[in-house]
Each structure stands twice: as structure tokens, then as C-alpha cells.
Design a protein around this motif. Structure first.
Motif, PDB file in Angstrom:
ATOM      1  N   ILE A 112      -3.039  11.045   2.098  1.00 49.82           N
ATOM      2  CA  ILE A 112      -3.204  10.161   1.505  1.00 49.82           C
ATOM      3  C   ILE A 112      -3.873   8.878   2.403  1.00 49.82           C
ATOM      4  N   ALA A 171      -4.662   3.936  -2.714  1.00 48.94           N
ATOM      5  CA  ALA A 171      -4.551   4.371  -2.170  1.00 48.94           C
ATOM      6  C   ALA A 171      -4.807   6.593  -2.861  1.00 48.94           C
ATOM      7  N   VAL A 223       4.523  15.235   1.452  1.00 46.35           N
ATOM      8  CA  VAL A 223       3.268  14.077   1.812  1.00 46.35           C
ATOM      9  C   VAL A 223       3.141  13.964   2.984  1.00 46.35           C
ATOM     10  N   CYS A 256       0.353   9.230   5.496  1.00 42.12           N
ATOM     11  CA  CYS A 256      -0.386   8.283   4.809  1.00 42.12           C
ATOM     12  C   CYS A 256      -0.574   7.117   5.255  1.00 42.12           C
ATOM     13  N   ARG A 313      -1.901   4.345   3.420  1.00 45.09           N
ATOM     14  CA  ARG A 313      -1.498   2.933   2.912  1.00 45.09           C
ATOM     15  C   ARG A 313      -0.506   2.054   3.520  1.00 45.09           C
ATOM     16  N   CYS A 328       1.495  -0.439   1.631  1.00 44.99           N
ATOM     17  CA  CYS A 328       2.772   0.354   0.251  1.00 44.99           C
ATOM     18  C   CYS A 328       3.321   0.025   1.059  1.00 44.99           C
ATOM     19  N   HIS A 344       6.608   1.794   0.548  1.00 49.46           N
ATOM     20  CA  HIS A 344       7.250   2.547   0.981  1.00 49.46           C
ATOM     21  C   HIS A 344       6.436   2.734   2.123  1.00 49.46           C
ATOM     22  N   ASN A 345       5.582   3.044   2.093  1.00 48.87           N
ATOM     23  CA  ASN A 345       5.249   3.339   4.030  1.00 48.87           C
ATOM     24  C   ASN A 345       6.083   2.957   5.014  1.00 48.87           C
ATOM     25  N   CYS A 351       5.040   8.442   4.497  1.00 53.90           N
ATOM     26  CA  CYS A 351       5.927   7.344   3.470  1.00 53.90           C
ATOM     27  C   CYS A 351       7.166   8.076   3.398  1.00 53.90           C
ATOM     28  N   ILE A 378       6.234  11.165  -4.447  1.00 59.83           N
ATOM     29  CA  ILE A 378       5.190  10.647  -5.441  1.00 59.83           C
ATOM     30  C   ILE A 378       5.101  11.150  -6.308  1.00 59.83           C
ATOM     31  N   CYS A 385      -2.901   8.269  -5.854  1.00 65.52           N
ATOM     32  CA  CYS A 385      -1.547   8.305  -5.290  1.00 65.52           C
ATOM     33  C   CYS A 385      -0.857   7.238  -6.413  1.00 65.52           C
ATOM     34  N   THR A 426       2.493   5.947  -6.924  1.00 67.45           N
ATOM     35  CA  THR A 426       3.260   5.004  -7.004  1.00 67.45           C
ATOM     36  C   THR A 426       3.348   4.678  -6.124  1.00 67.45           C
ATOM     37  N   PHE A 427       1.688   4.140  -5.557  1.00 71.96           N
ATOM     38  CA  PHE A 427       1.925   3.202  -4.448  1.00 71.96           C
ATOM     39  C   PHE A 427       1.479   1.899  -5.341  1.00 71.96           C
TER      40      PHE A 427
HETATM   41  S1  SF4 Z   1       3.990   6.233  -2.103  1.00 76.42           S
HETATM   42 FE1  SF4 Z   1       3.048   4.505  -1.088  1.00 76.42          FE
HETATM   43  S2  SF4 Z   1       3.661   5.112   0.905  1.00 76.42           S
HETATM   44 FE2  SF4 Z   1       3.752   6.608  -0.048  1.00 76.42          FE
HETATM   45  S3  SF4 Z   1       2.179   8.119  -0.420  1.00 76.42           S
HETATM   46 FE3  SF4 Z   1       1.992   6.734  -1.882  1.00 76.42          FE
HETATM   47  S4  SF4 Z   1       0.349   5.318  -1.456  1.00 76.42           S
HETATM   48 FE4  SF4 Z   1       1.655   5.939   1.028  1.00 76.42          FE
END
Ligand code: SF4
Length: 102
Positions: free
Chosen positions: A33, A40, A61, A64, A66, A69, A71-72, A77, A82, A96, A98-99
């Protein structure tokens, strides 16, 4: 140590036009990602009608970019899984979903 199979799965991807998508599942070994701040994008998307990837694999994943985020963690991730779907604009093929930012 985290095994590759512990990485979050791509539980669903609605981008039928991608070469790795078979019936709303992503079959790349792993996806990256990327995108830009606040966007994302799936960097593994490839607009091919020929289908590729691995039949019995559900994508994880792998990386990533990002970092903003929630979740990062260290550019990996940490979400349980996701979902990938349409981007915000027509030129933005796969995002993504779920970002999330705090
Ligand atoms: S949820 Fe967040 S950390 Fe996970 S892949 Fe998507 S953008 Fe990246």
C-alpha cells in the motif's frame, strides 16, 4: 518474530479489473500500500484482464507506506485485516478502505 503469514490478510478486494483479483479476492502473494498523504492506494494493482497470482493464496499486506494510518507501525500494517476497494477518484484505481487517521 513475526512470520509472513502473521501479516494482515486482504480480506476482500472489489477491484475486478485487477489481474490479481479473482471473484473479489486478492491472490497476489503480498500487496504494497502506497499513495500519498491521506490517500492509501494499492501499489500492486495492475489493470490486466489476464489473471495472475496464486490460486490458493489470500494476499497479505507485505508493506504499507502510509505511516499516518492508525494501524501502521514502522511502515507495516497492524490491522487484523484490510479491505481494498475503489479509490476516491476515477484515476485512483484501488485504495485501502481500512485506512484511518486519528
Ligand atoms: S489499514 Fe492503514 S496501515 Fe494497514 S494497509 Fe491500510 S493504510 Fe496501511
Amino acid at each position: 518474530m513475526t512470520a509472513l503469514t502473521d501479516l494482515p490478510q486482504v480480506s476482500e478486494c472489489s477491484i475486478d479489473g485487477c489481474g490479481y483479483n479473482h471473484e473479489h479476492g486478492c491472490h497476489a502473494g503480498a500487496v504494497t500500500i502506497a499513495g500519498g498523504t491521506g490517500d492509501a492506494s494499492c501499489a500492486t494493482f495492475i489493470p490486466l484482464s489476464a489473471k495472475g497470482g496464486l490460486d490458493k493464496v489470500v494476499a497479505h499486506v507485505g508493506a504499507c507506506q502510509r505511516g499516518e494510518c492508525v494501524h501502521n507501525d514502522h511502515l507495516e500494517c497492524g490491522a487484523p485485516s484490510i479491505r481494498v476497494g475503489a479509490g476516491a477518484t476515477a484515476a485512483d484505481h484501488a485504495d485501502c478502505l481500512t485506512f484511518a487517521t486519528a
